[in-house]
Design an enzyme around this catalytic site. Structure first.
Site, mmCIF file in Angstrom:
data_model
loop_
_atom_site.group_PDB
_atom_site.id
_atom_site.type_symbol
_atom_site.label_atom_id
_atom_site.label_comp_id
_atom_site.label_asym_id
_atom_site.label_seq_id
_atom_site.Cartn_x
_atom_site.Cartn_y
_atom_site.Cartn_z
ATOM 1 N N LEU A 38 0.833 -1.203 0.000
ATOM 2 C CA LEU A 38 0.000 0.000 0.000
ATOM 3 C C LEU A 38 0.872 1.259 0.000
ATOM 4 O O LEU A 38 0.906 2.002 0.985
ATOM 5 C CB LEU A 38 -0.926 0.029 1.226
ATOM 6 C CG LEU A 38 -1.993 -1.031 1.341
ATOM 7 C CD1 LEU A 38 -2.778 -0.862 2.639
ATOM 8 C CD2 LEU A 38 -2.933 -0.975 0.148
ATOM 9 N N PRO A 39 1.571 1.528 -1.077
ATOM 10 C CA PRO A 39 2.370 2.756 -1.133
ATOM 11 C C PRO A 39 1.463 3.979 -1.017
ATOM 12 O O PRO A 39 0.340 3.974 -1.532
ATOM 13 C CB PRO A 39 3.028 2.705 -2.514
ATOM 14 C CG PRO A 39 2.848 1.312 -2.999
ATOM 15 C CD PRO A 39 1.662 0.762 -2.308
ATOM 16 N N HIS A 40 1.948 5.018 -0.341
ATOM 17 C CA HIS A 40 1.124 6.213 -0.170
ATOM 18 C C HIS A 40 1.998 7.441 0.044
ATOM 19 O O HIS A 40 3.120 7.344 0.520
ATOM 20 C CB HIS A 40 0.154 6.048 0.999
ATOM 21 C CG HIS A 40 0.806 5.629 2.273
ATOM 22 N ND1 HIS A 40 1.134 4.316 2.544
ATOM 23 C CD2 HIS A 40 1.209 6.341 3.349
ATOM 24 C CE1 HIS A 40 1.703 4.243 3.731
ATOM 25 N NE2 HIS A 40 1.764 5.465 4.250
ATOM 26 N N THR A 41 1.428 8.582 -0.322
ATOM 27 C CA THR A 41 2.103 9.864 -0.135
ATOM 28 C C THR A 41 1.067 10.971 -0.187
ATOM 29 O O THR A 41 -0.118 10.722 -0.415
ATOM 30 C CB THR A 41 3.210 10.076 -1.200
ATOM 31 O OG1 THR A 41 4.024 11.186 -0.817
ATOM 32 C CG2 THR A 41 2.639 10.298 -2.588
#
Length: 158
Positions: free
Chosen positions: A67-70
């Protein structure tokens, strides 16, 4: 959580071929802005944000999911992108298993509580083994989109 408010069919890809975590994050940053007229600098900034977040610790949840996030000052509402890879890649996940399901989240810069709430629901969703098996069986972008958006938890708002 209604995923159709975060994810569109245009930001959903099935059978993507990438050979590294960096390339997967690059592809996700492109997909996050796929249905906008964002300039290349915005996409590059999102990619850099995803890289910085991964340096803090892998967003690989385990069981083949990440779950990559930014955050971004260039958007008003949270948005997401989903990739199912043709072949799993090393993502430095805690369980050391390669990843083939990547769900990226991009939230407005000022979004704090909402960011955490969405991530929590996504983590719950991707713990659902039946959902993940179904996503891995999808053969088209549309099937992948329909499958993930059709998920419902046992929780009242799910």
């Amino acid at each position: 959580m209604d995923l159709s408010t975060l994810l569109t069919a245009a930001r959903t890809r099935c059978g993507v071929t990438v050979t590294s975590k960096k390339r997967a994050l690059e592809c996700l940053s492109e997909q996050l802005m796929a249905d906008t007229d964002a300039d290349p600098d915005t996409t590059r900034s999102i990619f850099e944000g995803l890289i910085v977040r991964e340096r803090l610790g892998s967003t690989g949840l385990g069981r083949g999911v990440a779950l990559p996030h930014t955050r971004s000052p260039d958007i008003e509402q949270p948005r997401a992108a989903l990739l199912r890879l043709a072949e799993p890649i090393d993502f430095d996940a805690a369980d050391r298993r390669p990843v083939d399901l990547l769900f990226a989240l991009l939230v407005p810069e000022h979004s704090n509580d909402e960011h955490l709430r969405i991530l929590s629901r996504l983590a719950e969703m991707f713990r659902d083994e039946a959902l993940c098996a179904g996503l891995r069986a999808c053969q088209s972008d549309q099937d992948l989109y329909d499958s993930v958006c059709g998920w419902r938890s046992g929780a009242p708002d799910g």
